[in-house]
Design an enzyme around this catalytic site. Structure first.
Site, PDB file in Angstrom:
ATOM      1  N   GLU A 334      -5.982 -14.113   0.334  1.00 37.88           N
ATOM      2  CA  GLU A 334      -4.997 -13.052   0.541  1.00 37.88           C
ATOM      3  C   GLU A 334      -5.707 -11.753   0.902  1.00 37.88           C
ATOM      4  O   GLU A 334      -6.625 -11.326   0.190  1.00 37.88           O
ATOM      5  CB  GLU A 334      -4.153 -12.834  -0.713  1.00 37.88           C
ATOM      6  N   CYS A 335      -5.293 -11.142   1.983  1.00 41.44           N
ATOM      7  CA  CYS A 335      -5.717  -9.804   2.396  1.00 41.44           C
ATOM      8  C   CYS A 335      -7.237  -9.721   2.540  1.00 41.44           C
ATOM      9  O   CYS A 335      -7.781 -10.120   3.559  1.00 41.44           O
ATOM     10  CB  CYS A 335      -5.170  -8.761   1.428  1.00 41.44           C
ATOM     11  N   ALA A 336      -7.937  -9.216   1.542  1.00 39.92           N
ATOM     12  CA  ALA A 336      -9.391  -9.143   1.621  1.00 39.92           C
ATOM     13  C   ALA A 336      -9.991 -10.519   1.891  1.00 39.92           C
ATOM     14  O   ALA A 336     -10.952 -10.659   2.656  1.00 39.92           O
ATOM     15  CB  ALA A 336      -9.961  -8.571   0.330  1.00 39.92           C
ATOM     16  N   GLY A 428      -3.687 -15.048   4.619  1.00 38.70           N
ATOM     17  CA  GLY A 428      -2.797 -14.048   5.192  1.00 38.70           C
ATOM     18  C   GLY A 428      -2.936 -12.725   4.472  1.00 38.70           C
ATOM     19  O   GLY A 428      -3.566 -12.633   3.413  1.00 38.70           O
TER      20      GLY A 428
END
Length: 464
Positions: A334-336, A428
């Site tokens: 997720e993200c990072a 994502g």
């Protein structure tokens, strides 16, 4: 009887509620109470400071991410064996999800969570530049929504003894008890960056010193006994369990990235992984190798853009992660985590699991998203719907042939194809809360077990 609780709220952001909430957690603990800390909303940063003050995990209560029905059970789970709960609010007391229906209490607001818990609210008011007007402010907040009970006020940034006297008279006129009066203390500051405060794990010893200073300040200037008397909340029935499904048979190790670059995770995620039968092994991609026997990998959010050279320098773990993904093992990012899996981040080589480049930008992408899974993965079947949260200043330019993970409307109403799914990888920008989707965690661990068994069978065949 449910664990007593008090919600620390404010009329607006910047009033000092993080300082007061963190200091209150520490002061109550210092006085001998076992304190369970919570934060309203999806924020990952404040709970890190809460955890330092409480000596136990800081948790989140976000009805937008998990739904109203889970707030009480998650509260009970997180407050187990505690004497008192301190819940820090988000933004202003009545500020909630932008774009939500304007009926009743704003969804996801501090007031929403306080009403769901039946917990009293203590309002932190920044007293700079006002005196008698505090009475009108308190009257408005106390009468705006009768599902929320204002149990008292903590006056913050009080300029002098005379200022304190006038403010107390105003509070008495409004009928709101004063539970504390904190003078201006410019020395209490925590460094900030583009996404808010620097995380506690990054700030190290200085974070501990800041928490100690907040604790001492609140202990001197807030009536702890009055706060404890106000904390007479009862929450709804029901309990939440981290068991996401029948435990799998056979050992499965899930590697969980942690440390300075990957600190944005909810405690319930690891608890659900364990509840599904996995062994969770934390590691720091800045310096550590992948844990031995890792059958799956979770890469949470954080600040990899601050540590690009260091992440790139640990080429050993980057190669191990690439090899794990190539074997088809489930990887949840997720993200990072997404920016770590692509080819490079601001020119620094990353894991190369997904074709693409990540770059830091001047644009903050922030907000809740109603998303749908558009590709089958080890986490979600195509068509599954979730509510998640975006919080980043990076962007990823993917290579050709990408299969996106999510589809949702962006902040300007545009259709966003977020992330990528490739073999066992689901990555994502969207942050989700695992407690809202325990079946996804069970599916993830079951996939890891299945992949591991298949790999072992292939290895035995090759040895024949």
């Amino acid at each position: 009887m449910s664990t007593p609780a008090v919600v620390i709220a404010a009329p607006a952001s910047g009033s000092g509620k993080t300082t007061v909430a963190t200091g209150l957690i520490g002061a109550l603990r210092r006085s001998g109470s076992r304190v369970a800390p919570f934060k309203v909303g999806p924020d990952f940063i404040d709970p890190g400071y809460h955890a330092l003050a409480a000596g136990r995990p800081g948790r989140n209560l976000d009805p937008v991410l998990v739904g109203d029905a889970l707030i009480g059970p998650l509260y009970r789970h997180g407050s187990d064996d505690a004497d008192i709960v301190v819940v820090e609010g988000v933004m202003g007391l009545f500020d909630g999800r932008i774009g939500a229906a304007a009926t009743g209490t704003a969804r996801g607001s501090t007031a929403h969570v306080a009403a769901l818990l039946g917990a009293p609210v203590v309002l932190v008011v920044d007293a700079r530049g006002q005196s008698h007007s505090v009475a009108a402010l308190l009257h408005g907040f106390a009468t705006f929504d009768h599902s929320v009970r204002i149990a008292g006020v903590i006056l913050n940034r009080v300029g002098s003894a005379r200022h304190d006297d006038v403010l107390r008279q105003a509070c008495e006129q409004a009928g709101v008890p004063v539970l504390g009066s904190i003078p201006r203390a410019d020395e209490l500051s925590v460094p900030s960056r583009h996404l808010g405060l620097v995380t506690a794990v990054e700030h190290g010893r200085l974070a501990g010193a800041a928490v100690d200073a907040m604790t001492s300040l609140v202990a001197r200037h807030v009536d702890l006994a009055a706060v404890q008397r106000a904390a007479a909340a009862r929450v709804g029935d029901g309990a939440w369990s981290p068991a996401s499904a029948d435990p799998i048979s056979g050992p499965v190790t899930v590697a969980l990235a942690a440390g300075k670059a990957f600190s944005f995770g909810y405690p319930e995620h690891a608890e659900l992984l364990r509840g599904a039968g996995a062994t969770v092994a934390e590691f720091d991609p800045l310096a550590d190798p992948l844990p031995a026997d890792a059958a799956a990998l979770v890469l949470p959010g954080g600040f990899p853009e601050q540590y690009g050279p260091e992440l790139s320098a640990n080429d050993g773990v980057r190669g191990q992660i690439r090899a794990l993904a190539e074997r088809g093992a489930p990887v949840h990012a997720e993200c990072a985590g997404l920016t770590y899996l692509v080819d490079d981040l601001d020119g620094h080589p990353m894991c190369g699991v997904l074709s693409g480049s990540a770059t830091f930008t001047d644009t903050l992408t922030l907000g809740y998203r109603d998303a749908v899974a558009v590709t089958d993965s080890p986490l979600h079947a195509i068509g599954e719907r979730v509510v998640g949260h975006e919080f980043h200043r990076t962007t990823v330019r993917f290579g050709s042939g990408r299969q996106p993970a999510w589809r949702y409307s962006g902040r300007a109403g545009e259709i966003v194809q977020d992330g990528a799914v490739r073999a066992g990888v689901h990555a994502g920008y969207l942050h989700t809360h695992a407690a809202a989707h325990p079946e996804a965690i069970a599916r993830f661990v079951a996939t890891a077990a299945s992949t591991t068994r298949l790999a072992r069978c292939r290895a035995r065949e090759e040895q024949k």
